[in-house]
Design a protein around this motif. Structure first.
Motif, PDB file in Angstrom:
ATOM      1  N   ILE A 305       0.818  -1.221   0.000  1.00 51.35           N
ATOM      2  CA  ILE A 305       0.000   0.000   0.000  1.00 51.35           C
ATOM      3  C   ILE A 305       0.845   1.262   0.000  1.00 51.35           C
ATOM      4  CG2 ILE A 305      -1.946  -1.124   1.131  1.00 51.35           C
ATOM      5  CD1 ILE A 305      -0.998   0.068   3.766  1.00 51.35           C
ATOM      6  N   GLY A 306       2.134   1.146   0.354  1.00 48.83           N
ATOM      7  CA  GLY A 306       2.979   2.325   0.377  1.00 48.83           C
ATOM      8  C   GLY A 306       2.550   3.303   1.451  1.00 48.83           C
ATOM      9  N   PHE A 307       3.125   4.500   1.415  1.00 50.10           N
ATOM     10  CA  PHE A 307       2.746   5.531   2.372  1.00 50.10           C
ATOM     11  C   PHE A 307       3.170   6.889   1.837  1.00 50.10           C
ATOM     12  CE2 PHE A 307       6.844   3.737   3.615  1.00 50.10           C
ATOM     13  CZ  PHE A 307       7.655   4.854   3.675  1.00 50.10           C
ATOM     14  N   ASP A 308       2.603   7.939   2.430  1.00 49.51           N
ATOM     15  CA  ASP A 308       2.967   9.296   2.057  1.00 49.51           C
ATOM     16  C   ASP A 308       4.260   9.686   2.762  1.00 49.51           C
ATOM     17  OD1 ASP A 308       0.701   9.596   0.438  1.00 49.51           O
ATOM     18  OD2 ASP A 308      -0.529  10.068   2.195  1.00 49.51           O
ATOM     19  N   SER A 309       4.720  10.904   2.494  1.00 50.62           N
ATOM     20  CA  SER A 309       5.997  11.342   3.058  1.00 50.62           C
ATOM     21  C   SER A 309       5.979  11.386   4.575  1.00 50.62           C
ATOM     22  CB  SER A 309       6.362  12.730   2.514  1.00 50.62           C
ATOM     23  OG  SER A 309       5.325  13.657   2.805  1.00 50.62           O
ATOM     24  N   ASP A 310       4.803  11.580   5.182  1.00 52.42           N
ATOM     25  CA  ASP A 310       4.692  11.590   6.633  1.00 52.42           C
ATOM     26  C   ASP A 310       4.620  10.164   7.138  1.00 52.42           C
ATOM     27  OD1 ASP A 310       4.286  12.076   9.262  1.00 52.42           O
ATOM     28  OD2 ASP A 310       2.263  12.902   9.048  1.00 52.42           O
ATOM     29  N   LYS A 342       5.362   5.614  -2.397  1.00 45.02           N
ATOM     30  CA  LYS A 342       4.203   6.380  -2.841  1.00 45.02           C
ATOM     31  C   LYS A 342       2.958   5.579  -2.473  1.00 45.02           C
ATOM     32  CE  LYS A 342       6.350   8.790  -6.751  1.00 45.02           C
ATOM     33  NZ  LYS A 342       6.291   9.033  -8.222  1.00 45.02           N
ATOM     34  N   ALA A 343       1.935   6.295  -2.075  1.00 45.68           N
ATOM     35  CA  ALA A 343       0.700   5.621  -1.684  1.00 45.68           C
ATOM     36  C   ALA A 343       0.188   4.743  -2.812  1.00 45.68           C
ATOM     37  CB  ALA A 343      -0.360   6.660  -1.310  1.00 45.68           C
ATOM     38  N   LYS A 344      -0.127   3.498  -2.491  1.00 43.35           N
ATOM     39  CA  LYS A 344      -0.672   2.499  -3.401  1.00 43.35           C
ATOM     40  C   LYS A 344       0.332   2.047  -4.473  1.00 43.35           C
ATOM     41  CE  LYS A 344      -5.427   4.145  -2.843  1.00 43.35           C
ATOM     42  NZ  LYS A 344      -6.654   4.627  -3.512  1.00 43.35           N
ATOM     43  N   GLU A 345       1.598   2.449  -4.338  1.00 43.25           N
ATOM     44  CA  GLU A 345       2.609   2.062  -5.332  1.00 43.25           C
ATOM     45  C   GLU A 345       3.767   1.287  -4.715  1.00 43.25           C
ATOM     46  OE1 GLU A 345       3.971   5.089  -7.961  1.00 43.25           O
ATOM     47  OE2 GLU A 345       1.973   5.931  -8.306  1.00 43.25           O
ATOM     48  N   GLY A 346       3.641   0.935  -3.441  1.00 43.27           N
ATOM     49  CA  GLY A 346       4.684   0.138  -2.813  1.00 43.27           C
ATOM     50  C   GLY A 346       5.817   0.974  -2.246  1.00 43.27           C
ATOM     51  N   THR A 347       6.798   0.276  -1.741  1.00 40.33           N
ATOM     52  CA  THR A 347       7.923   0.912  -1.047  1.00 40.33           C
ATOM     53  C   THR A 347       9.226   0.248  -1.464  1.00 40.33           C
ATOM     54  OG1 THR A 347       6.511   1.381   0.870  1.00 40.33           O
ATOM     55  CG2 THR A 347       8.889   1.469   1.224  1.00 40.33           C
ATOM     56  N   SER A 348      10.273   1.047  -1.528  1.00 41.52           N
ATOM     57  CA  SER A 348      11.594   0.498  -1.822  1.00 41.52           C
ATOM     58  C   SER A 348      12.583   0.971  -0.765  1.00 41.52           C
ATOM     59  CB  SER A 348      12.079   0.924  -3.214  1.00 41.52           C
ATOM     60  OG  SER A 348      12.194   2.332  -3.288  1.00 41.52           O
ATOM     61  N   VAL A 349      13.422   0.062  -0.344  1.00 43.00           N
ATOM     62  CA  VAL A 349      14.497   0.367   0.598  1.00 43.00           C
ATOM     63  C   VAL A 349      15.812   0.070  -0.108  1.00 43.00           C
ATOM     64  CG1 VAL A 349      15.596  -0.271   2.774  1.00 43.00           C
ATOM     65  CG2 VAL A 349      13.098  -0.141   2.624  1.00 43.00           C
ATOM     66  N   VAL A 350      16.717   1.040  -0.102  1.00 40.61           N
ATOM     67  CA  VAL A 350      18.016   0.879  -0.757  1.00 40.61           C
ATOM     68  C   VAL A 350      19.115   1.161   0.259  1.00 40.61           C
ATOM     69  CG1 VAL A 350      19.544   1.635  -2.619  1.00 40.61           C
ATOM     70  CG2 VAL A 350      17.063   1.622  -2.969  1.00 40.61           C
ATOM     71  N   ALA A 351      20.037   0.230   0.395  1.00 42.76           N
ATOM     72  CA  ALA A 351      21.200   0.412   1.267  1.00 42.76           C
ATOM     73  C   ALA A 351      22.450   0.058   0.475  1.00 42.76           C
ATOM     74  CB  ALA A 351      21.084  -0.467   2.509  1.00 42.76           C
TER      75      ALA A 351
END
Length: 376
Positions: A305-310, A342-351
């Motif tokens: 679901i992703g999330f907004d900047s907050d 982004k909301a409804k576009e998933g999340t990515s974590v990069v290290a």
């Protein structure tokens, strides 16, 4: 800032001051170093010339304001009619600033210019002191955080081995004993009750194994990051029923890195996947671990679901602390960390961690682009 660090004026810095002063005063201005050599001048052809009057004063130790007359201009090399004022910084003369023109008229301008240069030097020194203090603070903070993480990991390792070697063995002995008791039971009811107790202990043993692996996987110490990550992803996928595609690029199962790099990447993978299970409501996850140009990069992407900047609107305090912990671990290596969503576009974590000692320019997380490994 130690005084010994200001043995001479920096020519570029001096020229920038000359340009400012000359522009404001509408006068011809030059600055010499503490040997009397002109290092900055409104008339660029004078740079590198010896200002004989200044050199004589500086050599003799007679550090005070002096004028250059029309006769001096003819008699001495590299001088022009005007007034010259010593530049005093850190209780020593670091040079002379001169303003050309009628001495009586030029004197107030020369004094004003000298005070301006001294103030600029003091401001620059204060800024340098602040930068050094900040650098020392960051270094101490890095040492402090690194020490805490090392202690935590060592304690995790100790507890994990105790759970694996002692607690697990004790529970296994109890399971065997209960099995023997069940076989000796005089009636079916007793047998069933003992077997239920045995099953409970077996589930406890499984939970202890899981806890030991979470604390510090033996595979990580024995076989390395690639094997441990693959095993963790397999168990994670089974536990949460979330398909996880994992791709190792330029990595073999036998390849090893330093213990610090391996545990850092493993913990970030662990935290990222845990957050997905708790918050993302994802149906698919992709994990990429690659080695390229002396850098080790981990990318974890979900289609949730992703999330907004907050972050606080979707994630709880525990998750935000986890994100902070991931970022802090990477920064200990002067690496790069970003979490983008982004909301409804998933999340990515990069290290990304450099595998050699090298300072890398940190990029702003707010300007990071969302990494997508899924087809739209």
């Amino acid at each position: 800032m130690p005084k010994e660090e200001f043995q001479s004026l920096d020519p570029k810095f001096a020229q920038s001051l000359v340009d400012i002063v000359a522009s404001e005063l509408k006068k011809n201005v030059n600055i010499t170093n503490d040997k009397g050599v002109i290092i900055a001048s409104f008339s660029k052809e004078r740079i590198g010339q010896v200002h004989e009057a200044a050199a004589q004063r500086l050599t003799s130790g007679n550090i005070q304001e002096f004028s250059v007359s029309a006769e001096d201009e003819v008699r001495l090399r590299g001088v022009r009619r005007g007034v010259n004022v010593p530049i005093i910084f850190a209780d020593r003369c670091v040079g002379v600033i001169g303003v050309t023109g009628d001495p009586e008229t030029a004197a107030p301008y020369a004094r004003l210019a000298a005070r301006f240069v001294e103030a600029a030097l003091q401001s620059n020194a204060n800024r340098e002191k602040l930068m050094i203090a900040l650098k020392e603070k960051r270094e101490l903070q890095t040492i402090y955080v690194n020490k805490i993480i090392s202690i935590q990991e060592e304690e995790r390792k100790k507890i994990s081995r105790e759970l694996h070697d002692e607690t697990s063995q004790s529970l296994t002995s109890i399971i065997v004993g209960l099995r023997v008791l069940a076989e000796r039971a005089h009636n079916e009811a007793d047998h069933e009750q003992i077997m239920q107790m045995r099953d409970l202990v077996a589930r406890t043993l499984e939970a202890v194994h899981h806890l030991a692996v979470e604390l510090r996987p033996l595979l990580l110490d024995d076989l390395g990051l690639v094997v441990a990550s693959q095993k963790y992803v397999e168990k994670y996928s089974q536990q949460y029923n979330i398909p996880v595609d994992i791709d190792f690029v330029n990595l073999s199962r036998e390849l090893r890195f330093t213990p610090e790099v391996e545990i850092t990447m493993y913990r970030i993978l662990q935290e990222a996947l845990t957050n997905i299970a708790k918050h993302a409501n994802a149906s698919n996850v992709q994990v990429v671990l690659r080695r390229h140009r002396q850098k080790l990069t981990l990318i974890v992407v979900d289609n949730g679901i992703g999330f907004d900047s907050d972050l606080s609107s979707k994630y709880g305090n525990d998750s935000r602390l986890g994100i902070f912990g991931m970022k802090e671990r990477v920064e200990l290596f002067d690496g790069y960390f970003a979490i983008c969503s982004k909301a409804k576009e998933g999340t990515s974590v990069v290290a990304e961690i450099p595998l050699i000692a090298k300072k890398s320019k940190k990029r702003s997380l707010s300007n990071s682009k969302h990494v997508s490994l899924f087809n739209n």
